[in-house]
Design an enzyme around this catalytic site. Sequence first.
Site, PDB file in Angstrom:
ATOM      1  N   HIS A 118       0.850  -1.185   0.000  1.00 34.87           N
ATOM      2  CA  HIS A 118       0.000   0.000   0.000  1.00 34.87           C
ATOM      3  C   HIS A 118       0.878   1.225   0.000  1.00 34.87           C
ATOM      4  O   HIS A 118       1.940   1.219   0.618  1.00 34.87           O
ATOM      5  CB  HIS A 118      -0.917   0.004   1.245  1.00 34.87           C
ATOM      6  CG  HIS A 118      -2.083   0.905   1.095  1.00 34.87           C
ATOM      7  ND1 HIS A 118      -1.999   2.252   1.358  1.00 34.87           N
ATOM      8  CD2 HIS A 118      -3.345   0.668   0.675  1.00 34.87           C
ATOM      9  CE1 HIS A 118      -3.173   2.798   1.112  1.00 34.87           C
ATOM     10  NE2 HIS A 118      -4.011   1.868   0.690  1.00 34.87           N
ATOM     11  N   ASP A 148      -8.044  -5.226  -0.054  1.00 37.64           N
ATOM     12  CA  ASP A 148      -8.546  -6.057  -1.144  1.00 37.64           C
ATOM     13  C   ASP A 148      -8.208  -7.530  -0.997  1.00 37.64           C
ATOM     14  O   ASP A 148      -8.716  -8.361  -1.735  1.00 37.64           O
ATOM     15  CB  ASP A 148      -7.982  -5.542  -2.486  1.00 37.64           C
ATOM     16  CG  ASP A 148      -8.562  -4.186  -2.826  1.00 37.64           C
ATOM     17  OD1 ASP A 148      -9.767  -4.008  -2.608  1.00 37.64           O
ATOM     18  OD2 ASP A 148      -7.816  -3.320  -3.304  1.00 37.64           O
TER      19      ASP A 148
HETATM   20  N1  ACO Z   1       4.236  -7.718  -4.753  1.00 41.46           N
HETATM   21  C1  ACO Z   1       5.595  -7.726  -4.862  1.00 41.46           C
HETATM   22  N2  ACO Z   1       6.375  -6.644  -4.675  1.00 41.46           N
HETATM   23  C2  ACO Z   1       5.749  -5.499  -4.346  1.00 41.46           C
HETATM   24  C3  ACO Z   1       4.348  -5.405  -4.210  1.00 41.46           C
HETATM   25  C4  ACO Z   1       3.581  -6.576  -4.428  1.00 41.46           C
HETATM   26  N3  ACO Z   1       2.268  -6.547  -4.294  1.00 41.46           N
HETATM   27  N4  ACO Z   1       4.012  -4.131  -3.890  1.00 41.46           N
HETATM   28  C5  ACO Z   1       5.161  -3.449  -3.827  1.00 41.46           C
HETATM   29  N5  ACO Z   1       6.224  -4.265  -4.098  1.00 41.46           N
HETATM   30  C6  ACO Z   1       7.653  -3.900  -4.064  1.00 41.46           C
HETATM   31  C7  ACO Z   1       8.039  -3.108  -5.314  1.00 41.46           C
HETATM   32  O1  ACO Z   1       8.486  -3.961  -6.350  1.00 41.46           O
HETATM   33  C8  ACO Z   1       9.134  -2.223  -4.759  1.00 41.46           C
HETATM   34  O2  ACO Z   1      10.290  -2.999  -4.626  1.00 41.46           O
HETATM   35  P1  ACO Z   1      11.779  -2.342  -4.836  1.00 41.46           P
HETATM   36  O3  ACO Z   1      11.897  -1.305  -3.746  1.00 41.46           O
HETATM   37  O4  ACO Z   1      12.703  -3.478  -4.705  1.00 41.46           O
HETATM   38  O5  ACO Z   1      11.752  -1.735  -6.212  1.00 41.46           O
HETATM   39  C9  ACO Z   1       8.647  -1.886  -3.329  1.00 41.46           C
HETATM   40  O6  ACO Z   1       7.838  -3.008  -2.959  1.00 41.46           O
HETATM   41  C10 ACO Z   1       7.835  -0.599  -3.226  1.00 41.46           C
HETATM   42  O7  ACO Z   1       6.732  -0.697  -4.135  1.00 41.46           O
HETATM   43  P2  ACO Z   1       6.144   0.520  -4.991  1.00 41.46           P
HETATM   44  O8  ACO Z   1       5.508  -0.034  -6.218  1.00 41.46           O
HETATM   45  O9  ACO Z   1       7.231   1.556  -5.171  1.00 41.46           O
HETATM   46  O10 ACO Z   1       5.085   1.087  -3.985  1.00 41.46           O
HETATM   47  P3  ACO Z   1       3.879   2.058  -4.365  1.00 41.46           P
HETATM   48  O11 ACO Z   1       3.544   2.783  -3.130  1.00 41.46           O
HETATM   49  O12 ACO Z   1       4.224   2.842  -5.580  1.00 41.46           O
HETATM   50  O13 ACO Z   1       2.696   1.043  -4.782  1.00 41.46           O
HETATM   51  C11 ACO Z   1       0.858  -0.420  -4.664  1.00 41.46           C
HETATM   52  C12 ACO Z   1       1.675   0.659  -3.944  1.00 41.46           C
HETATM   53  C13 ACO Z   1       0.442   0.075  -6.052  1.00 41.46           C
HETATM   54  C14 ACO Z   1      -0.404  -0.691  -3.850  1.00 41.46           C
HETATM   55  C15 ACO Z   1       1.712  -1.709  -4.788  1.00 41.46           C
HETATM   56  O14 ACO Z   1       2.060  -2.174  -3.500  1.00 41.46           O
HETATM   57  C16 ACO Z   1       1.002  -2.810  -5.570  1.00 41.46           C
HETATM   58  O15 ACO Z   1       1.083  -2.833  -6.804  1.00 41.46           O
HETATM   59  N6  ACO Z   1       0.258  -3.754  -4.879  1.00 41.46           N
HETATM   60  C17 ACO Z   1      -0.494  -4.773  -5.565  1.00 41.46           C
HETATM   61  C18 ACO Z   1      -1.822  -4.206  -6.062  1.00 41.46           C
HETATM   62  C19 ACO Z   1      -2.815  -3.943  -4.947  1.00 41.46           C
HETATM   63  O16 ACO Z   1      -3.048  -4.770  -4.089  1.00 41.46           O
HETATM   64  N7  ACO Z   1      -3.440  -2.764  -5.001  1.00 41.46           N
HETATM   65  C20 ACO Z   1      -4.468  -2.339  -4.045  1.00 41.46           C
HETATM   66  C21 ACO Z   1      -3.971  -1.267  -3.143  1.00 41.46           C
HETATM   67  S1  ACO Z   1      -5.204  -0.877  -1.938  1.00 41.46           S
HETATM   68  C22 ACO Z   1      -6.301   0.088  -2.769  1.00 41.46           C
HETATM   69  O17 ACO Z   1      -5.997   0.819  -3.666  1.00 41.46           O
HETATM   70  C23 ACO Z   1      -7.658  -0.052  -2.415  1.00 41.46           C
END
Ligand code: ACO
Length: 428
Positions: free
Chosen positions: A307, A364
């Site tokens: 998140h 979710d």
């Molecule tokens: N699975 C694996 N790795 C992940 C995940 C995941 N679900 N989420 C984040 N990471 C990793 C990234 O690859 C990144 O790694 P790095 O530092 O080695 O490059 C690090 O964690 C930080 O992730 P970001 O993408 O920079 O974080 P951001 O805040 O931009 O994204 C998000 C947040 C979009 C929710 C992301 O965690 C994600 O894609 N999750 C899966 C989709 C999801 O469940 N979305 C619902 C969110 S809740 C809502 O909107 C209601």
Amino acid sequence: MSQEAELIIEGKSIKLPSIEGTEHEKALDISALRAQSGYVTLDIGYKNTGATQSAITFLDGEKGILHYRGYSIEQLAEKSNFLEVAYLLIYGELPTKAQYEEFNKSITAEYQVPDAIKTIIKAIPKEAHPMGVLAGLISMLTSYYPETTVENASADEVKKTIVKLLGKLPTLSAYLYKHSLGQELVEPRADLDYCSNFVNMMFSEKGKAYTINPVVVDAMNKLLILHADHEQNCSTSTVRIVGSAHASLPSSVSAGISALWGPLHGGANQAVIEMLEDIKKDGGDTKKFLAKAKDKNDTFRLMGFGHRVYKNFDPRAKIIKKACDEILKALGVNDPVLSIAKGLEEEALADQYFVDRKLYPNVDFYSGIIYKALGLKAEFFTVLFALGRLPGWTAQWKEMREANEPIGRPRQIYTGKVDREYVEISKR
Ligand code: ACO
């Protein structure tokens, strides 16, 4: 004590005033920075940018706290109902009994949608994704109710638009659901409370006996409350920015629905259940999928994990996880997908990759399992999210307009080609 930051740039000292919120969040006001220095700030994805000052929702991602208008999400989910929470978010206070009854009555009076819209729904392909259709239908409502688009609408006109949307969104959602199943549309019932009416429209079938299950109604109330607002997330920011151009509430909400559909946002609830089904089909090896999620050469992400702001736990996920166990038990559902979800969660929480990045299950992760237990098709999970988020979008749009916020218009740093001479097509 008011603080000030000093920025020294190109030998010039610039003073940046600070702002402190009621929960002691701190910000630097950079609105005059460009005029003073020629510099803008760059923050792609708005990871560290406050877009507004808001009195609606407070969340502390490090501590896992979520409050609507000062009330904890835990108390509201346990003691309140969705309509009361909607009133709280939109008008700032819990309603008195008389206010609640009046609010309920005005929404109930708006359950019906124009016949022409029913005809349109019946003409839409049954396989169409409901989020795309819903965004269109909400926007289309403005053609039947032109008063909802009035620029500088009075408080009374805005109030009428708010109850129109709250009244009609459940009906449109349920009609789309029934149509997708090839079943007859079930008419809304004004004698039922908001969630019971929605459950009845979704799950009863014309010509067949149906008893509304209070366990299902209770689950629906909880889920909608947990989704009702979440401060400046992607879809809410969309609603505010569209509304900042003085676009109407329905048009702004329609844009919010489109943003919510994305799998990185609300669309994750559908993506989670599809991911869990894929793991099941593949033999249930959660470790294999965990490795894929960690592999930087693989685009696979663990859906329902991570998140932007919660770096501890998502308090909504905690409530939903408990509700999920209770609902599955009460409905007598034994879903193998739930044990895959639990296994995946346990392994991820113990895995250094997820620990280092503070990746926890989000709202979710478990909501999809509840929706599945209720018998819903996966494409409709995000529709329920939209239904829950409507009061939040509405409250945020109203707050932004009442504060007469300026049009949203970020700056950029241009990185393209510079100053080129045009060449005739025959010479290229
Ligand atoms: N699975 C694996 N790795 C992940 C995940 C995941 N679900 N989420 C984040 N990471 C990793 C990234 O690859 C990144 O790694 P790095 O530092 O080695 O490059 C690090 O964690 C930080 O992730 P970001 O993408 O920079 O974080 P951001 O805040 O931009 O994204 C998000 C947040 C979009 C929710 C992301 O965690 C994600 O894609 N999750 C899966 C989709 C999801 O469940 N979305 C619902 C969110 S809740 C809502 O909107 C209601």
